[in-house]
Design an enzyme around this catalytic site. Structure first.
Site, short mmCIF file in Angstrom:
data_model
loop_
_atom_site.label_atom_id
_atom_site.label_comp_id
_atom_site.label_asym_id
_atom_site.label_seq_id
_atom_site.Cartn_x
_atom_site.Cartn_y
_atom_site.Cartn_z
N LYS A 74 17.28 3.65 1.40
CA LYS A 74 18.17 3.55 2.57
C LYS A 74 19.34 2.72 2.23
CE LYS A 74 14.65 2.39 5.82
NZ LYS A 74 14.24 1.72 7.14
N GLU B 236 7.94 2.49 -5.83
CA GLU B 236 7.98 2.02 -4.85
C GLU B 236 7.99 3.09 -3.57
OE1 GLU B 236 7.53 0.05 -2.45
OE2 GLU B 236 8.49 -1.99 -2.37
N ASP B 237 7.53 2.79 -2.41
CA ASP B 237 7.70 4.09 -1.32
C ASP B 237 9.14 4.10 -1.00
OD1 ASP B 237 7.60 1.45 -0.17
OD2 ASP B 237 5.98 2.12 1.35
N ASP C 198 15.01 -0.65 1.08
CA ASP C 198 15.39 -0.99 2.15
C ASP C 198 16.50 -2.14 1.75
OD1 ASP C 198 15.63 -0.78 5.03
OD2 ASP C 198 14.70 -3.02 4.97
N VAL D 127 11.11 4.71 8.91
CA VAL D 127 10.39 6.12 8.63
C VAL D 127 9.01 5.89 8.34
CG1 VAL D 127 12.29 7.54 7.97
CG2 VAL D 127 11.15 5.96 6.38
N LYS E 51 0.79 -0.94 0.03
CA LYS E 51 0.13 0.05 -0.08
C LYS E 51 0.91 1.12 0.02
CE LYS E 51 -3.23 -2.26 2.93
NZ LYS E 51 -3.38 -2.84 4.33
#
Ligand code: IMP
Ligand code: MG
Length: 174
Positions: free
Chosen positions: A129, A97-98, A101, A151, A41
Site C-alpha cells: 500500500k 511479507e504479506d 503498509d 484487506v 503469521k
C-alpha cells in the site's frame, strides 16, 4: 460488529502473480541457494506457495514480530516474538511479507538482519500500500500494489479471522 468482505484480487490472479515472482527469483538467484524468511503469521500462506514456484534450492525459516498499536495501525515499535531457528551468516536471504503498509516492520527487520552477516538480503511482499508509507523502504519483489484499504485473506487477518480465504478481500465494517 459484523463485517463483509469484497473480493479485491481473485485466487487465479494471485496464483498467476506468485508464479511470476517465483520465476523471477529463480532467474535472479540462478546458481545460488536462497533462504526464505517468512514473517508470521500473515506471510506463511504466500511464502509456501512462492517456495513451490522457485527452482533454485530453497530453505525456509520464520520470524514473528509484534507491533504495538491497534489491530489496523502499526506503531513502528516492534519486538521479536519468535526469532529465527537457524543462523543466516553467509546466506542469501529473502524476507517474505504479506503486506507492506507504513513500511516500519520490514525496515526494522531489514536493519536487524543486516547485522547477522547474511551474504545478501532482499525483500518480497505479496501486497504493498504505497500511499501509506512513512519510512523510506525499497522492496525488491512486489505482488500487487493496492489502494489504502484494509484487506484480508491469503494469510492476512482481521482480528485473527479470514486468513484462510483463498483470495484477497477488502473489509467493510457494517
Ligand atoms: P507496517 O509495519 O506498517 O508496514 O505493517 C505491516 C504489517 O501490518 C503487515 O505485516 C500486516 O501484519 C499488517 N497489516 C498492514 N496492513 C494490513 C491489511 O490491510 N490487512 C491485514 N494486515 C495488515
Ligand atoms: Mg504481518
Amino acid at each position: 460488529m459484523a463485517e463483509t468482505i469484497e473480493v479485491l484480487i481473485p485466487e487465479e490472479d494471485i496464483e498467476r502473480r506468485v508464479k511470476e515472482i517465483g520465476e523471477q527469483i529463480s532467474r535472479d538467484y540462478e546458481g545460488r541457494e536462497v533462504r526464505l524468511i517468512g514473517i508470521l503469521k500473515g506471510a506463511c500462506f504466500f511464502m509456501c506457495e512462492l517456495a513451490k514456484r522457485i527452482t533454485v534450492p530453497v530453505s525456509i525459516d520464520f520470524m514473528q514480530c509484534s507491533s504495538y498499536g491497534s489491530s489496523t495501525v502499526s506503531s513502528g515499535v516492534i519486538s521479536v516474538k519468535k526469532d529465527l531457528d537457524e543462523p543466516i551468516d553467509g546466506l542469501h536471504i529473502i524476507v517474505v511479507e504479506d503486506i507492506v503498509d507504513s513500511g516500519k516492520t520490514l525496515h526494522y527487520l531489514g536493519q536487524m538482519l543486516e547485522q547477522r552477516g547474511a551474504a545478501s538480503i532482499r525483500t518480497c511482499t505479496l501486497l504493498d500500500k504505497p500511499e501509506r508509507r512513512v519510512v523510506d523502504l525499497h522492496v525488491d519483489y512486489t505482488g500487487f500494489e493496492i489502494p489504502d484499504q484494509f484487506v484480508v485473506g491469503y494469510g492476512m487477518d482481521y482480528n485473527q479471522k479470514y486468513r484462510n480465504l483463498p483470495y484477497i478481500g477488502i473489509v467493510h465494517l457494517d
